[in-house]
Design a protein around this motif. Sequence first.
Motif, PDB file in Angstrom:
ATOM      1  N   ARG A 229       1.010  -1.425  -0.202  1.00 35.05           N
ATOM      2  CA  ARG A 229      -0.034  -0.333   0.064  1.00 35.05           C
ATOM      3  C   ARG A 229       1.052   1.392  -0.313  1.00 35.05           C
ATOM      4  NH1 ARG A 229      -3.494  -3.359  -0.463  1.00 35.05           N
ATOM      5  NH2 ARG A 229      -5.417  -3.855   0.301  1.00 35.05           N
ATOM      6  N   ASP A 230       0.068   2.492  -0.223  1.00 33.44           N
ATOM      7  CA  ASP A 230       0.978   3.395  -0.015  1.00 33.44           C
ATOM      8  C   ASP A 230       0.303   4.899   1.171  1.00 33.44           C
ATOM      9  OD1 ASP A 230       1.761   6.198  -0.390  1.00 33.44           O
ATOM     10  OD2 ASP A 230       2.723   5.835  -3.019  1.00 33.44           O
ATOM     11  N   PHE A 231       1.061   4.399   1.990  1.00 34.53           N
ATOM     12  CA  PHE A 231       0.511   5.166   3.539  1.00 34.53           C
ATOM     13  C   PHE A 231       1.424   6.688   3.109  1.00 34.53           C
ATOM     14  CE2 PHE A 231       0.872   0.755   4.359  1.00 34.53           C
ATOM     15  CZ  PHE A 231       0.176   0.069   5.098  1.00 34.53           C
ATOM     16  N   VAL A 232      -0.132   7.643   2.778  1.00 39.72           N
ATOM     17  CA  VAL A 232       0.010   8.957   3.167  1.00 39.72           C
ATOM     18  C   VAL A 232      -0.344  10.128   4.438  1.00 39.72           C
ATOM     19  CG1 VAL A 232      -1.989   8.912   1.911  1.00 39.72           C
ATOM     20  CG2 VAL A 232      -0.627  10.951   1.048  1.00 39.72           C
ATOM     21  N   HIS A 233       0.640  10.606   4.347  1.00 38.96           N
ATOM     22  CA  HIS A 233       0.036  11.710   5.800  1.00 38.96           C
ATOM     23  C   HIS A 233      -0.763  12.295   5.523  1.00 38.96           C
ATOM     24  CE1 HIS A 233       0.557  14.148   8.968  1.00 38.96           C
ATOM     25  NE2 HIS A 233       1.261  13.619   9.839  1.00 38.96           N
ATOM     26  N   VAL A 234      -1.436  12.874   6.810  1.00 36.41           N
ATOM     27  CA  VAL A 234      -2.954  13.570   6.552  1.00 36.41           C
ATOM     28  C   VAL A 234      -2.185  14.992   6.259  1.00 36.41           C
ATOM     29  CG1 VAL A 234      -2.809  13.680   8.883  1.00 36.41           C
ATOM     30  CG2 VAL A 234      -5.424  13.630   7.388  1.00 36.41           C
ATOM     31  N   GLY A 235      -1.604  15.471   6.638  1.00 35.20           N
ATOM     32  CA  GLY A 235      -0.992  16.813   6.287  1.00 35.20           C
ATOM     33  C   GLY A 235      -0.588  16.481   4.854  1.00 35.20           C
ATOM     34  N   ASP A 236       0.450  15.536   4.527  1.00 39.23           N
ATOM     35  CA  ASP A 236      -0.319  15.362   2.980  1.00 39.23           C
ATOM     36  C   ASP A 236      -1.184  15.435   1.803  1.00 39.23           C
ATOM     37  OD1 ASP A 236       2.516  16.040   2.188  1.00 39.23           O
ATOM     38  OD2 ASP A 236       2.698  13.607   3.307  1.00 39.23           O
ATOM     39  N   ILE A 237      -2.417  15.335   2.525  1.00 39.27           N
ATOM     40  CA  ILE A 237      -3.543  14.786   2.068  1.00 39.27           C
ATOM     41  C   ILE A 237      -4.479  16.813   2.078  1.00 39.27           C
ATOM     42  CG2 ILE A 237      -5.704  13.869   2.243  1.00 39.27           C
ATOM     43  CD1 ILE A 237      -4.223  12.088   1.410  1.00 39.27           C
ATOM     44  N   SER A 238      -4.184  17.117   2.795  1.00 36.85           N
ATOM     45  CA  SER A 238      -4.362  18.217   3.083  1.00 36.85           C
ATOM     46  C   SER A 238      -3.958  19.545   2.531  1.00 36.85           C
ATOM     47  CB  SER A 238      -4.382  19.260   4.512  1.00 36.85           C
ATOM     48  OG  SER A 238      -4.674  17.823   5.807  1.00 36.85           O
ATOM     49  N   PHE A 309       1.175  18.970  -6.643  1.00 35.36           N
ATOM     50  CA  PHE A 309       1.189  18.251  -5.389  1.00 35.36           C
ATOM     51  C   PHE A 309       2.407  17.839  -5.339  1.00 35.36           C
ATOM     52  CE2 PHE A 309       0.135  14.213  -3.419  1.00 35.36           C
ATOM     53  CZ  PHE A 309       0.106  14.677  -2.026  1.00 35.36           C
ATOM     54  N   GLN A 310       3.051  17.080  -3.994  1.00 36.48           N
ATOM     55  CA  GLN A 310       4.169  16.883  -3.964  1.00 36.48           C
ATOM     56  C   GLN A 310       3.863  15.756  -2.335  1.00 36.48           C
ATOM     57  OE1 GLN A 310       7.388  17.198  -5.397  1.00 36.48           O
ATOM     58  NE2 GLN A 310       7.854  14.835  -5.675  1.00 36.48           N
ATOM     59  N   ALA A 311       3.749  14.753  -1.787  1.00 36.83           N
ATOM     60  CA  ALA A 311       3.887  14.031  -0.648  1.00 36.83           C
ATOM     61  C   ALA A 311       5.334  14.715   0.288  1.00 36.83           C
ATOM     62  CB  ALA A 311       3.837  13.025  -0.733  1.00 36.83           C
ATOM     63  N   ARG A 312       5.077  15.530   1.268  1.00 38.66           N
ATOM     64  CA  ARG A 312       6.523  15.468   2.163  1.00 38.66           C
ATOM     65  C   ARG A 312       6.798  14.871   3.231  1.00 38.66           C
ATOM     66  NH1 ARG A 312       5.569  22.061   2.639  1.00 38.66           N
ATOM     67  NH2 ARG A 312       3.590  20.972   3.549  1.00 38.66           N
ATOM     68  N   THR A 313       5.826  14.362   3.935  1.00 33.89           N
ATOM     69  CA  THR A 313       6.303  13.184   5.155  1.00 33.89           C
ATOM     70  C   THR A 313       6.686  11.796   4.313  1.00 33.89           C
ATOM     71  OG1 THR A 313       4.050  14.139   5.827  1.00 33.89           O
ATOM     72  CG2 THR A 313       5.166  13.093   7.547  1.00 33.89           C
ATOM     73  N   PRO A 314       8.019  11.885   4.810  1.00 38.57           N
ATOM     74  CA  PRO A 314       9.057  10.970   4.993  1.00 38.57           C
ATOM     75  C   PRO A 314       8.087   9.414   5.833  1.00 38.57           C
ATOM     76  CG  PRO A 314      10.469  12.082   5.511  1.00 38.57           C
ATOM     77  CD  PRO A 314       9.019  12.790   5.726  1.00 38.57           C
ATOM     78  N   PHE A 315       8.175   8.166   5.410  1.00 37.50           N
ATOM     79  CA  PHE A 315       7.333   6.920   5.620  1.00 37.50           C
ATOM     80  C   PHE A 315       8.085   6.943   7.464  1.00 37.50           C
ATOM     81  CE2 PHE A 315       7.458   2.530   6.764  1.00 37.50           C
ATOM     82  CZ  PHE A 315       5.947   2.374   6.905  1.00 37.50           C
ATOM     83  N   ALA A 316       9.264   6.933   7.647  1.00 38.04           N
ATOM     84  CA  ALA A 316       9.806   6.709   8.557  1.00 38.04           C
ATOM     85  C   ALA A 316       9.384   7.848  10.011  1.00 38.04           C
ATOM     86  CB  ALA A 316      11.735   6.466   9.024  1.00 38.04           C
ATOM     87  N   GLU A 317       9.770   9.311   8.995  1.00 38.83           N
ATOM     88  CA  GLU A 317       9.240  10.056   9.965  1.00 38.83           C
ATOM     89  C   GLU A 317       7.513  10.389  10.599  1.00 38.83           C
ATOM     90  OE1 GLU A 317      10.565  14.324   8.445  1.00 38.83           O
ATOM     91  OE2 GLU A 317       8.963  15.145   9.715  1.00 38.83           O
ATOM     92  N   GLY A 318       6.808   9.759   9.707  1.00 36.88           N
ATOM     93  CA  GLY A 318       5.228   9.935   9.622  1.00 36.88           C
ATOM     94  C   GLY A 318       5.049   9.060  10.879  1.00 36.88           C
ATOM     95  N   MET A 319       5.691   7.864  10.821  1.00 41.07           N
ATOM     96  CA  MET A 319       5.680   6.486  11.740  1.00 41.07           C
ATOM     97  C   MET A 319       5.843   7.185  12.631  1.00 41.07           C
ATOM     98  SD  MET A 319       2.991   4.360  10.251  1.00 41.07           S
ATOM     99  CE  MET A 319       2.321   4.299   8.253  1.00 41.07           C
ATOM    100  N   ARG A 320       6.857   7.250  13.049  1.00 37.44           N
ATOM    101  CA  ARG A 320       7.623   7.761  14.780  1.00 37.44           C
ATOM    102  C   ARG A 320       6.776   9.207  14.773  1.00 37.44           C
ATOM    103  NH1 ARG A 320      12.571   7.491  12.266  1.00 37.44           N
ATOM    104  NH2 ARG A 320      12.740   9.843  12.085  1.00 37.44           N
ATOM    105  N   GLU A 321       6.165  10.101  14.332  1.00 33.84           N
ATOM    106  CA  GLU A 321       5.058  10.734  14.793  1.00 33.84           C
ATOM    107  C   GLU A 321       3.379  10.203  15.524  1.00 33.84           C
ATOM    108  OE1 GLU A 321       2.826  14.699  12.937  1.00 33.84           O
ATOM    109  OE2 GLU A 321       2.575  13.005  11.708  1.00 33.84           O
ATOM    110  N   PHE A 322       3.092   9.389  14.519  1.00 34.00           N
ATOM    111  CA  PHE A 322       1.782   8.923  14.672  1.00 34.00           C
ATOM    112  C   PHE A 322       1.994   7.534  15.223  1.00 34.00           C
ATOM    113  CE2 PHE A 322      -1.209   5.224  13.043  1.00 34.00           C
ATOM    114  CZ  PHE A 322      -2.481   6.210  13.200  1.00 34.00           C
ATOM    115  N   ALA A 323       3.039   7.419  15.902  1.00 34.75           N
ATOM    116  CA  ALA A 323       2.988   6.120  17.061  1.00 34.75           C
ATOM    117  C   ALA A 323       2.838   7.951  18.153  1.00 34.75           C
ATOM    118  CB  ALA A 323       4.187   5.521  17.329  1.00 34.75           C
TER     119      ALA A 323
END
Length: 328
Positions: A229-238, A309-323
Amino acid sequence: MRILLTGAAGFIGGHVARALEAAGHDVTGLDVRTGGDVRSAADLDLALPGVEAVVHQAAKVGLGVDVADLPDYASVNVYGTAELLAAMARHGTGRLVLASSMVVYGEGAYDCARHGRVRPGPRTVADLDRGRFEPRCPDCAAPLAPAMIAEDAPADPRNAYATTKLAQEHLAAGWARETGGVAVALRYHNVYGPGMPRDTPYSGVAAIFRSALEAGRAPRVFEDGGQRRDFVHVGDISEANVAALAGGRPGRLVAYNIASGHPHTVGEMAAALAAAYGGPEPVVTGEYRLGDVRHVTAAPDLAAKELGFQARTPFAEGMREFAAAPLG
Ligand code: UD1
């Protein structure tokens, strides 16, 4: 711009509201949780005068529990959008940004060594029961390599939610043709981020794993964990919603993949989140859900080219914040 934001009290809607306001827009919210309903012509007639664009996030989401959910999906997502579009036409509101989903594609794109790009049908119960999770070539049954799906891939919705998201796109396209309005459909991939609602039968996998960790339980990874899947940060969605307000073409619906462009497996996501949370390691269960597709990963190039549009939140950083961030 004066904007009506439907679903403004929801997880994604709340983030979108803040991003629109930060971009200088004047935002009015409509949400069942705050006493407004997109299915009510009267509520819409109160909300729409003077509005230049509607950002439509209100929807019933998720895979659903069983067929008993069908009327609710159709009512909120299809009938609600029909009322909204009719009201926009009454009030001369000429621009729509629609929260669509990658689920309209069904299975993602695959390449067969002999037959090139193929679109496999639903996986059979017999295969799934045997742990054969990878779809096979519809022509020669050979193993396939997952590929990035582009917006012009044929739609093939596999569950009620997907069907109603596609119906929303079709209704909006009809509205655009009839009225000369601009419709932009954002096909969200797997959204995650702070404030994501706690685990319900309708939640996406990121919320389910995060809720399990909070309860001290291991994330339960279905199939063999290799589903992509492609996990995309809600900030990027906004930010994609903000960008979409300046995009599109009169008289048409244009659809965009809104994704990070960096796919991960569900197993990788579970491991990253569990590690960041400091919780138990994920368990791979081999269970499956019939409505699930194996891999859906997208090329976000069209949104980059046409919306900037380009997503800016890297996966590892986004997951750390989400945790670390609280759930909604
Ligand atoms: C999800 C959302 C969909 C949304 C789309 C794009 C749901 C049910 N689906 O689709 O609404 O439009 O993203 O944002 O909300 N899985 C596990 N363990 C679990 C639950 C799920 O391993 O406890 C697996 C599933 O088998 C599947 C993957 O995780 O392979 C993704 O599941 P999920 O997030 O529910 O659905 P998507 O099809 O990705």
